[in-house]
Each structure stands twice: as C-alpha cells, then as structure tokens.
Design a protein around this motif. Structure first.
Motif, PDB file in Angstrom:
ATOM      1  N   TRP A  36       0.820  -1.206   0.000  1.00  0.00           N
ATOM      2  CA  TRP A  36       0.000   0.000   0.000  1.00  0.00           C
ATOM      3  C   TRP A  36       0.855   1.259   0.000  1.00  0.00           C
ATOM      4  O   TRP A  36       0.435   2.303  -0.501  1.00  0.00           O
ATOM      5  CB  TRP A  36      -0.939   0.008   1.209  1.00  0.00           C
ATOM      6  CG  TRP A  36      -2.054  -0.979   1.061  1.00  0.00           C
ATOM      7  CD1 TRP A  36      -2.192  -2.191   1.666  1.00  0.00           C
ATOM      8  CD2 TRP A  36      -3.208  -0.853   0.205  1.00  0.00           C
ATOM      9  NE1 TRP A  36      -3.345  -2.822   1.265  1.00  0.00           N
ATOM     10  CE2 TRP A  36      -3.989  -2.023   0.377  1.00  0.00           C
ATOM     11  CE3 TRP A  36      -3.661   0.132  -0.661  1.00  0.00           C
ATOM     12  CZ2 TRP A  36      -5.186  -2.226  -0.309  1.00  0.00           C
ATOM     13  CZ3 TRP A  36      -4.854  -0.069  -1.338  1.00  0.00           C
ATOM     14  CH2 TRP A  36      -5.597  -1.233  -1.159  1.00  0.00           C
ATOM     15  N   TYR A  37       2.057   1.176   0.554  1.00  0.00           N
ATOM     16  CA  TYR A  37       2.971   2.309   0.455  1.00  0.00           C
ATOM     17  C   TYR A  37       3.330   2.570  -1.007  1.00  0.00           C
ATOM     18  O   TYR A  37       3.387   3.719  -1.450  1.00  0.00           O
ATOM     19  CB  TYR A  37       4.248   2.040   1.257  1.00  0.00           C
ATOM     20  CG  TYR A  37       4.045   2.029   2.750  1.00  0.00           C
ATOM     21  CD1 TYR A  37       3.699   3.179   3.434  1.00  0.00           C
ATOM     22  CD2 TYR A  37       4.210   0.860   3.490  1.00  0.00           C
ATOM     23  CE1 TYR A  37       3.518   3.181   4.815  1.00  0.00           C
ATOM     24  CE2 TYR A  37       4.030   0.839   4.859  1.00  0.00           C
ATOM     25  CZ  TYR A  37       3.685   2.001   5.524  1.00  0.00           C
ATOM     26  OH  TYR A  37       3.506   2.002   6.876  1.00  0.00           O
ATOM     27  N   SER A  38       3.577   1.500  -1.751  1.00  0.00           N
ATOM     28  CA  SER A  38       3.897   1.645  -3.176  1.00  0.00           C
ATOM     29  C   SER A  38       2.722   2.230  -3.938  1.00  0.00           C
ATOM     30  O   SER A  38       2.893   3.116  -4.788  1.00  0.00           O
ATOM     31  CB  SER A  38       4.284   0.279  -3.765  1.00  0.00           C
ATOM     32  OG  SER A  38       5.357  -0.301  -3.065  1.00  0.00           O
ATOM     33  N   ILE A  39       1.529   1.741  -3.634  1.00  0.00           N
ATOM     34  CA  ILE A  39       0.333   2.228  -4.318  1.00  0.00           C
ATOM     35  C   ILE A  39       0.139   3.716  -4.056  1.00  0.00           C
ATOM     36  O   ILE A  39      -0.138   4.502  -4.980  1.00  0.00           O
ATOM     37  CB  ILE A  39      -0.893   1.427  -3.864  1.00  0.00           C
ATOM     38  CG1 ILE A  39      -0.777  -0.029  -4.346  1.00  0.00           C
ATOM     39  CG2 ILE A  39      -2.183   2.055  -4.385  1.00  0.00           C
ATOM     40  CD1 ILE A  39      -1.823  -0.951  -3.750  1.00  0.00           C
ATOM     41  N   ALA A  40       0.316   4.122  -2.795  1.00  0.00           N
ATOM     42  CA  ALA A  40       0.169   5.536  -2.465  1.00  0.00           C
ATOM     43  C   ALA A  40       1.187   6.388  -3.214  1.00  0.00           C
ATOM     44  O   ALA A  40       0.851   7.430  -3.792  1.00  0.00           O
ATOM     45  CB  ALA A  40       0.319   5.737  -0.955  1.00  0.00           C
ATOM     46  N   GLY A  41       2.439   5.936  -3.226  1.00  0.00           N
ATOM     47  CA  GLY A  41       3.488   6.711  -3.887  1.00  0.00           C
ATOM     48  C   GLY A  41       3.285   6.835  -5.378  1.00  0.00           C
ATOM     49  O   GLY A  41       3.379   7.938  -5.943  1.00  0.00           O
ATOM     50  N   TYR A  42       2.989   5.731  -6.046  1.00  0.00           N
ATOM     51  CA  TYR A  42       2.832   5.771  -7.492  1.00  0.00           C
ATOM     52  C   TYR A  42       1.528   6.447  -7.916  1.00  0.00           C
ATOM     53  O   TYR A  42       1.448   7.003  -9.016  1.00  0.00           O
ATOM     54  CB  TYR A  42       2.912   4.353  -8.067  1.00  0.00           C
ATOM     55  CG  TYR A  42       4.324   3.826  -8.128  1.00  0.00           C
ATOM     56  CD1 TYR A  42       5.285   4.444  -8.910  1.00  0.00           C
ATOM     57  CD2 TYR A  42       4.710   2.713  -7.376  1.00  0.00           C
ATOM     58  CE1 TYR A  42       6.587   3.970  -8.967  1.00  0.00           C
ATOM     59  CE2 TYR A  42       6.004   2.227  -7.421  1.00  0.00           C
ATOM     60  CZ  TYR A  42       6.938   2.862  -8.217  1.00  0.00           C
ATOM     61  OH  TYR A  42       8.231   2.399  -8.258  1.00  0.00           O
ATOM     62  N   THR A  43       0.497   6.417  -7.059  1.00  0.00           N
ATOM     63  CA  THR A  43      -0.734   7.137  -7.369  1.00  0.00           C
ATOM     64  C   THR A  43      -0.489   8.643  -7.398  1.00  0.00           C
ATOM     65  O   THR A  43      -0.913   9.346  -8.323  1.00  0.00           O
ATOM     66  CB  THR A  43      -1.827   6.810  -6.339  1.00  0.00           C
ATOM     67  OG1 THR A  43      -2.115   5.410  -6.383  1.00  0.00           O
ATOM     68  CG2 THR A  43      -3.096   7.588  -6.631  1.00  0.00           C
ATOM     69  N   VAL A  44       0.216   9.153  -6.382  1.00  0.00           N
ATOM     70  CA  VAL A  44       0.511  10.584  -6.342  1.00  0.00           C
ATOM     71  C   VAL A  44       1.461  10.967  -7.472  1.00  0.00           C
ATOM     72  O   VAL A  44       1.320  12.035  -8.082  1.00  0.00           O
ATOM     73  CB  VAL A  44       1.105  10.972  -4.972  1.00  0.00           C
ATOM     74  CG1 VAL A  44       1.477  12.446  -4.944  1.00  0.00           C
ATOM     75  CG2 VAL A  44       0.103  10.675  -3.864  1.00  0.00           C
ATOM     76  N   ALA A  45       2.419  10.097  -7.781  1.00  0.00           N
ATOM     77  CA  ALA A  45       3.335  10.383  -8.887  1.00  0.00           C
ATOM     78  C   ALA A  45       2.581  10.446 -10.217  1.00  0.00           C
ATOM     79  O   ALA A  45       2.852  11.315 -11.062  1.00  0.00           O
ATOM     80  CB  ALA A  45       4.430   9.321  -8.951  1.00  0.00           C
ATOM     81  N   THR A  46       1.633   9.531 -10.406  1.00  0.00           N
ATOM     82  CA  THR A  46       0.810   9.562 -11.619  1.00  0.00           C
ATOM     83  C   THR A  46      -0.019  10.837 -11.669  1.00  0.00           C
ATOM     84  O   THR A  46      -0.158  11.465 -12.735  1.00  0.00           O
ATOM     85  CB  THR A  46      -0.112   8.338 -11.659  1.00  0.00           C
ATOM     86  OG1 THR A  46       0.672   7.142 -11.607  1.00  0.00           O
ATOM     87  CG2 THR A  46      -0.944   8.328 -12.934  1.00  0.00           C
TER      88      THR A  46
END
Length: 598
Positions: free
Chosen positions: A253-263
């Motif tokens: 979920w940390y990865s999902i949060a990071g890549y969502t904001v980056a997108t």
C-alpha cells in the motif's frame, strides 16, 4: 539546481530527528535502556543485547552491561559521546534524549545483502520508450503545430493549478516522515540518504541531458525543454524510493500511495498545458530507472552495511495476490466518422426551400486515440474483486486546418472587395483544440483466472461516466467601423475601431454513461511488479452539437448593416447557428500496463 539544493537541505533537516535509530538514549542523571534491545557495536560491528545500564559520574561516558550474542558473555561497553555536547552541562541538558550516533550505520545482521541485479526491474525502459514512440508519431497523437492557424494546445480549457509543484516531492516526504516516526524500512538513515541523493542525481543527469538535446517545444509554446518531464521524473524517483524502502519491506500500500501521487503529478502537468503525454511517460520511466540504478550502485558500495529489512517476498504470486494497481497506456480505435447536418441560417432566399441547409454537412474524421489511465482492484479471493479505472483519451480530428484555411480565404475575398473600402485589416482563426479529449471514471467487478503463479487471465464489467472536452476554433477580427446608409453604400467611420474575438465554431459532446469490459493477460515479473497486455471495449451514446457563428464581427464592424438585415429580412446575422447528431460510440483500446500486485 534548485531541486538538488532542496534535497540536500531536506536531508540536513531530517538528520536530528533520528534519535530512535540507536538502542540507548540519555536522561538527565542516568542512562536508560529499552529492555531486550538488540543493537550493533559500531566499533566491532558485532551484535549485542543490552541487559542493563549503570550511571556514571563522568559526563560524556555511558557504562552499559551488554551480552555478546555470539559468545554469550557479559561485557561492559563504554561509549563516549561528543565532548562538545556532553562535556558542557548546559548543552547536555539542552540536547538530553538526543543520541548523535545515528550518523553511524545500524545494520541488521539477519538481513541478506542485495545484489545489483536484484534491484533492477528495468521497467523504466519500456515506460520511457513508450513516451519516445508517441513523441515520434506527432501527426497521429497530437496537433500539427507547424500549421500557422493552430494554437499549440492539447486541451482547450484554461486550467491552471500549482499543486504539481508540491506533490512531486510527496514520495520522498512520506519516506522521511515514516523514518522520523520510527517506522523502520529497508535502509538506515545514512544509507537512505546516500541512495536518495544518488537517485536524484542520476535522474537530473538524464532529464537535463535529454531536455536540452531534444529541444522539444512545450504545448503552451513557452520554451523548448518539454521532453521529458522533470516534475514527473522527480515524482517517480520519490515514489520508487518509497516503494523500495517500505512497499517491498512492509506493505504494498505504500507503493500504491506513492505511485498514485506520482501519476497524479504527471496528469497535472498535462492538464496545466506544460507537457505532452509523451513527456510524462518518458519522465516516469526515467524516474523509475534512475532510482533502481542508484540503489544498485549503493548495493555495490555498501553491501550489507546499513540494511535493516529484506523484502517481504521476491516474486508475486498471482494465485494468492491478484489485487493490483496499474498505470496503463494504449491506442484507441473505433468510430471513424461523425457527420453533422449543415447549418440553417434562417435567412429566406428566393429559390431555396426553407428546409435546405445553408452550409454543407460538417464531416469529422477520427484518428487513432492516445489512452492513458490508472486502474486498481482489490480481490476478495483469487477470482473476484471490485475496483475502478480513470482514463484520459485524446482523439485527433482530421480536417480542422483545412477548414480554417477555407474560412480565412473566404474572408480574404471579402476584405479585398472594393465594396468594403478596405476596412478589414485582420482576420485569423485559431484552432484551440483539434482533439476530442475524453475523461472517464468507471467502477465495477474484476475477475481473475490464475494459470500459474506467474500468469493470469483477467476480465471486468464496468459502468461509469464519460465527459468530453470541446473542439473549438476561435476567431479574431480587426478593422474600421463602416457606416451603412439606406442606399446600400458604406463609408468609413474614422472615430471607431472594430475588434471582435469569439468562438467561430465549437463542437460539444454531451456527458453520458458508459459501459465497459475487456480481457487481459498478466505476467508476474519481480519485486511485486507485473506486466499486463489488455484489450478493452467501451460503449457510450452521445449527442454532438456544433455551434457556428461566422458573422459575429458585424456587431462591431457595421452595426447599421446588421440593423438593415433585421429590418428588411427579419433575420439577425449576429447569432449562433446549431446543428446536432446522435452517435453510438464503440471504442476499443489495445495497450499495456505496469502493475503493482499485492
């Protein structure tokens, strides 16, 4: 350079907050330890278990009874702090509770060192290449800004937000926040700082080297340093650091949060008209690749030193972890033509039936679309889940440049007609957008059929909402004001100037519901990353309305001529004429996606 200075300043600000990185802390009168604490003797790099502590009279020295976990013997370890702090009673009281040994690497001996290749997924290369491919296909994926009548824009509306200037640092900020909060990740503070600085340095070298070599014009026409996007690259560096430090070691979920904001950062760069989609894709690829290379280099330099946690699992298993978050790109196909009936001006002309249109039908030809999206689903079991999709699709329309040329040629003939006394000085059409840009949000059921631990077939049933941006051509008119007498003659009014700017023609699509499905094949790659190829189908029913206003300039150019039309023909030329048609849209998107499986 400002970004690099900001990173160094951020690292310097974070260092004092790492007192929790060591096992022993100081109090006012004695040394207090946490029970059953395992620590590393920084002198010999052996593991010790703190048993109890003793107070000492000498300021600056701790006497700690520790158990050597290798030999099992109790030994007394003495740690001498910086004399400049603990040697001064005032400074000692001021900084009590802060342990400055965080500057030294703390290493968990149970953690296996990473190899260079273990840190490389190489997913950044195809992501970068996809942006490069789109950049090379200018005619298919964006406007031909070499046409003098085309204003360089991807979307029509005037959208502006500065949030992308800040959320590009969300990934590294969240990583630092977790670290300051005592949540251990993959690396100690010194190793994290080294990996982060190296990641941003490699990224800056790639981005600036390509930017000023390619000299790509920005969509707003401001500067020639558009490709690739530096904001997006910065955002994906931070997201990948968060992914490696916490996404792989604690929770995806940390990865999902990071890549969502980056997108979201990349999407905002496009909406702000600062970058093309190709810039954003290439920037994302550079951000991921730079971080992986930097971590690999640190693996070679530091080996096991500074490592605190290993990855939870090295390979994802699609039989037990079908949930995903994906960033996708594809090519859209479907309806090729849209024909709108000719416009009725409403002016009665002898010899023409009233129901005949006054203009030819407006024929629009769709080209292949560019589709970029983010999608995710959470599965209740290995087979069924719920999720959603956000997709932006831009479809170029053929013929607008030719339309502008024809209309301008018609106005040129009027301007050169001696009857109008040379009063028309300037007329120009600007194509604000020759794309139909669709924003769609869908949600529904997702299905997964595992073929093995690495391969799975997927499908979905979605329902959502579709919003389409307008196609718009603006007109600018400048000339002298003409007075019109009852004999039908013109004279120039030297006291006034006629200036008009208006929507010459606009094509609007109604908002509508949409239904979608699709098939996909997913391959579990490594480090929770998966690759996916997909074919999606979407259906919607829309009403397209064209608004045409070729005579608006008469309101200022010759008000008396307008009044004559109204008086003798009962017809006002200064109005917007409309034509509409309904269309069933059947659209296919064929593409690929990078997924984080969990």
């Amino acid at each position: 350079m400002k970004k690099i200075y900001t990173l160094f300043l951020l690292a310097a600000m974070l260092l004092p907050f790492t007192a929790r990185a060591t096992a022993v802390t100081c109090s006012n009168d004695s040394i207090i330890n946490e029970p059953a604490t395992v620590a590393i003797d920084v002198e010999t790099e052996s593991t010790i278990q703190v048993a109890d502590t003793e107070s000492t009279d000498a300021i600056g020295t701790e006497s700690v009874n520790a158990v050597d976990t290798v030999s099992g013997q109790t030994d007394t370890k003495y740690f001498t702090e910086e004399k400049s702090i603990l040697g001064d009673p005032d400074l000692y009281r001021k900084y009590r509770g802060v342990n400055f040994r965080f500057l030294k690497n703390t290493t968990n001996p149970a953690v296996k060192p990473y190899t260079f290749m273990q840190d490389q997924t190489w997913v950044g290369i195809p992501v970068f290449a996809s942006g490069w491919i789109i950049k090379g296909e200018k005619e298919a994926f964006r406007q031909n800004y070499k046409n003098p009548n085309t204003k360089i824009r991807l979307v029509k509306y005037d959208f502006h937000s500065e949030i992308d200037n800040y959320i590009q640092f969300a990934g590294i900020a969240l990583t630092a926040g977790l670290k300051m909060g005592g949540v251990e990740g993959r690396s100690s503070w010194p190793r994290l700082a080294a990996s982060a600085v190296a990641s941003y340095a490699v990224m800056a070298g790639f981005v600036n080297g390509i930017k000023y070599t390619a000299s790509e014009m920005r969509p707003d026409g401001s500067t020639r340093n558009s490709w690739p996007s530096g904001h997006t690259a910065t955002a994906f560096v931070g997201a990948t650091i968060l992914h490696k430090e916490y996404g792989l070691t604690r929770s995806p979920w940390y990865s999902i949060a990071g890549y969502t904001v980056a997108t979201a950062t990349g999407v905002m760069r496009v909406l702000n008209n600062r970058h093309w989609v190709s810039d954003v894709l290439s920037g994302a690829g550079i951000g991921i690749l730079s971080t992986e290379l930097a971590y690999g280099i640190c693996d070679l330099l530091f080996k096991q030193k500074g490592l605190q946690m290993n990855d939870l699992s090295y390979y994802p298993d699609l039989r037990t972890n079908p949930s995903f978050f994906a960033i996708s790109m594809g090519i859209g196909f479907g309806n090729k033509n849209l024909t709108l009936p000719g416009f009725h001006f409403g002016l009665e002309v002898p010899g023409y039936p009233d129901d005949d249109p006054d203009t030819e039908p407006l024929k629009l030809k769709f080209r292949s679309a560019t589709a970029v999206g983010a999608e995710g689903a959470w599965f209740f079991n290995p087979y069924v889940g719920i999720g959603g999709r956000l997709r932006v699709k831009s479809t170029p329309i053929n013929g607008w440049s030719q339309f502008a040329d024809i209309e301008q040629e018609s106005m040129k003939d009027i301007a050169e007609d001696p009857y109008y006394l040379g009063a028309i000085h300037y007329f120009n059409l600007e194509i604000e957008s020759d794309h139909i840009t669709e924003f769609a949000v869908d949600g529904g059921l997702y299905f997964n059929v595992p073929l093995s631990s690495r391969f799975a077939i997927g499908s979905k049933l979605l329902i959502g909402h579709s919003i389409m941006d307008d196609i718009d051509v603006n007109a600018i008119f400048l000339g002298d004001v003409l007075d019109y007498d009852e004999d039908g003659n013109f004279s120039i009014n030297d006291e006034s100037v006629a200036y008009s700017e208006w929507d010459y023609i606009n094509v609007h699509a109604s908002n509508s519901m949409k239904f979608g499905t699709g098939l996909s094949l997913t391959y579990a790659y490594k480090n929770s990353f998966s690759w996916r190829v997909f074919c999606d189908y979407d259906y919607s029913h829309k009403t397209f309305t064209a608004t045409y206003a070729p005579f608006i300039y008469l309101e200022r150019f010759s008000p008396q001529l307008r009044e004559a039309f109204i008086k003798y023909s009962n017809w006002d030329p200064v109005q917007y004429f409309k034509s509409s048609a309904s269309k069933h849209l059947n659209q296919w998107v064929l593409g690929g996606a990078l997924c984080i499986s969990f």
